[in-house]
Scaffold this motif. Structure first.
Motif, short mmCIF file in Angstrom:
data_model
loop_
_atom_site.label_atom_id
_atom_site.label_comp_id
_atom_site.label_asym_id
_atom_site.label_seq_id
_atom_site.Cartn_x
_atom_site.Cartn_y
_atom_site.Cartn_z
N SER A 3 0.86 -1.19 0.00
CA SER A 3 0.00 0.00 0.00
C SER A 3 0.89 1.24 0.00
O SER A 3 2.04 1.21 0.44
N LEU A 4 0.35 2.35 -0.50
CA LEU A 4 1.14 3.56 -0.70
C LEU A 4 0.29 4.79 -0.38
O LEU A 4 -0.88 4.87 -0.77
N LEU A 5 0.89 5.73 0.34
CA LEU A 5 0.24 7.00 0.63
C LEU A 5 1.10 8.13 0.08
O LEU A 5 2.30 8.19 0.34
N ILE A 6 0.48 9.01 -0.70
CA ILE A 6 1.16 10.20 -1.23
C ILE A 6 0.51 11.41 -0.58
O ILE A 6 -0.69 11.65 -0.76
N THR A 7 1.28 12.14 0.21
CA THR A 7 0.71 13.25 0.98
C THR A 7 0.98 14.60 0.31
O THR A 7 1.96 14.77 -0.41
N ILE A 21 -4.92 20.36 -3.74
CA ILE A 21 -3.95 19.66 -2.88
C ILE A 21 -4.68 18.63 -2.03
O ILE A 21 -5.73 18.93 -1.43
N ALA A 22 -4.15 17.42 -1.98
CA ALA A 22 -4.79 16.36 -1.19
C ALA A 22 -3.77 15.29 -0.85
O ALA A 22 -2.62 15.31 -1.33
N SER A 23 -4.20 14.35 -0.02
CA SER A 23 -3.43 13.13 0.22
C SER A 23 -4.19 11.98 -0.42
O SER A 23 -5.42 11.89 -0.29
N VAL A 24 -3.45 11.12 -1.12
CA VAL A 24 -4.06 10.01 -1.85
C VAL A 24 -3.45 8.70 -1.37
O VAL A 24 -2.23 8.53 -1.40
N HIS A 33 -8.21 6.32 -0.38
CA HIS A 33 -8.29 7.58 0.37
C HIS A 33 -7.95 8.72 -0.57
O HIS A 33 -6.97 8.67 -1.31
N HIS A 34 -8.79 9.74 -0.58
CA HIS A 34 -8.53 10.96 -1.36
C HIS A 34 -9.20 12.11 -0.63
O HIS A 34 -10.41 12.30 -0.71
N ARG A 42 -2.86 2.99 8.30
CA ARG A 42 -1.43 2.98 7.98
C ARG A 42 -1.19 2.42 6.58
O ARG A 42 -1.97 1.60 6.08
N TYR A 43 -0.08 2.85 5.98
CA TYR A 43 0.32 2.36 4.65
C TYR A 43 1.76 1.86 4.71
O TYR A 43 2.55 2.31 5.55
N ASP A 44 2.08 0.94 3.81
CA ASP A 44 3.43 0.37 3.80
C ASP A 44 4.49 1.41 3.45
O ASP A 44 5.63 1.34 3.92
#
Length: 426
Positions: A3-7, A21-24, A33-34, A42-44
């Motif tokens: 899993s991946l989170l881009i903030t 602007i967002a976190s995805v 999540h958007h 949590r994300y890896d």
């Protein structure tokens, strides 16, 4: 699957028409999540997207991968990796392979080869006529059942206007689109350069603007008769753009694209007989380039494509007319498109639209959206990264580009296909 989170990233969503602007967050291949706020789960892996853009990966309407038939130039495996490095998530392959894609068996063969690489959606255009000979129509219904998204003659001409009309009638009945490279074969007459002062001074066989205009007029007049959908590929002239706009204003089901290099180069770049600028359609005059930019800006031209044609080095070493036309362009599609932003031609959201939404609409496939549960076919872009193009660093096996040594601003950081990272810039 990790899993991946881009903030804190600038999200460009052409489907929703939003730029914010967002976190995805991405999990199990989809966006889960958007939001402007951070998720509670949590994300890896977490990546800071500050100063970066996240948008749908590009859909390229014209890319030749050279397999089957010309694997000395490139292969499906090599060009898949190049597409991923270029932020491309889907490519459309023309039917002029060897053998020609005029049977379901050939469609299945290409899909089987492509499946071994994965990480890229491959769409295929079926041949409009048997063997691309321009006479007897191919089995269009069988090609549709095999999964072809439309039909094309590639660069090959049709015998006469009656074949054009019959093709349009059959395609309309099947609900399919015909991709048309508009160039009258008799008027182009085997030429290799724009008919203008530069080509005349260099003594290069000309391809007049009239070659594009005549072909467009024929197809548009028969679209009026049949109601069939036509997509005009790789427009190159101001007059061509005007004809397309006129047809669209009358409500005809017509779309168009332009190759990225036509938005920057002109016939002046052919000076010195630079074989890297040998392309079909040829590089046109400055006013043609400017008119194409204007048509793209206003949405008359709805898509930008690469027109990727990788070649081995020997293909570009003969005298200009004897060299093989084409540019290795998968890895410059996005950087050139970003240059349109820096030049004030398109907004960032409009670039995402011309690279993803517009081409998806031509293909009749769902456009990638940045919303919850959407498949994560995405590209993370650094719009301010400054770099110089060195052909030897291409992932593509084709190093034939007129942009060697060009300074670019903006490049791909990360490409995701179905949530999997398929390319990460070192």
């Amino acid at each position: 699957m990790t899993s991946l989170l881009i903030t804190d990233v600038r999200v460009l969503d052409p489907v929703a028409g939003t730029d914010a602007i967002a976190s995805v967050g991405i999990r199990d291949g989809r966006i889960d999540h958007h939001d402007a706020s951070l998720p509670s789960t949590r994300y890896d892996e977490t990546i800071s997207g500050h100063g970066l853009w996240l948008m749908p990966s590009a859909v390229d309407l014209a890319a030749r991968f050279r397999e089957p038939g010309a694997t000395h130039k490139a292969s499906l495996a090599s060009e898949t990796r190049a597409a991923q490095a270029g932020g491309i998530g889907c490519v459309v392959l023309p039917p002029d392979t060897s053998p020609v894609v005029d049977t379901p068996a050939m469609v299945d063969r290409i899909r089987g080869i492509a499946a071994r690489s994965g990480g890229l959606d491959i769409e295929i255009l079926g041949a409009l006529t048997q063997g691309l000979k321009g006479e007897a129509l191919a089995s269009m219904s069988a090609l549709k059942r095999a999964g072809c998204v439309g039909y094309s003659q590639a660069f090959a001409p049709l015998r006469d206007a009656l074949v054009v009309r019959r093709a349009l009638e059959y395609a309309h009945g099947l609900g399919q689109v015909i991709h048309v490279f508009a160039q009258d074969a008799a008027l182009s007459n085997g030429g290799c350069a724009h008919e203008g002062p530069v080509g005349t001074r260099l003594g290069l066989p000309p391809i007049p603007v009239a070659a594009e205009v005549a072909a467009l007029r024929l197809w548009i007049s028969l679209v009026e008769d049949t109601g069939a959908r036509v997509h005009f590929c790789r427009l190159s002239t101001a007059s061509g753009a005007m004809l397309v706009e006129s047809a669209q204003s009358r409500g005809l089901p017509i779309t168009a694209d332009v190759a990225a290099h036509q938005l920057f180069l002109t016939d002046a770049d052919v000076e010195g007989f630079d074989a890297m600028t040998h392309v079909i359609p040829p590089l046109r005059a400055t006013h043609d380039r400017d008119a194409l930019r204007d048509a793209l800006q206003r949405g008359v031209i709805g898509s930008i494509c690469s027109d990727h044609q990788p070649h081995e080095a020997d293909a570009k070493v003969d005298p200009f007319p004897m060299t093989e036309p084409g540019i290795s362009a998968l890895e410059t599609l996005l950087p050139l498109s970003l240059r349109l932003v820096h030049d004030g031609i398109l907004s960032p959201l409009e670039v995402a639209t011309r690279l993803s939404l517009g081409p998806s609409q031509v293909l009749g496939r769902p456009a990638a959206a940045l919303k919850s549960k959407a498949v994560a076919n995405l590209v993370l872009v650094d719009p301010d990264a400054q770099w110089t193009l060195e052909p030897r660093e291409f992932v593509s096996r084709g190093r034939n580009t007129p942009f060697a040594g060009y300074g670019f601003k903006g490049r791909v950081n990360l490409t995701l296909h179905a949530g999997q990272v398929v390319y990460r810039r070192a």
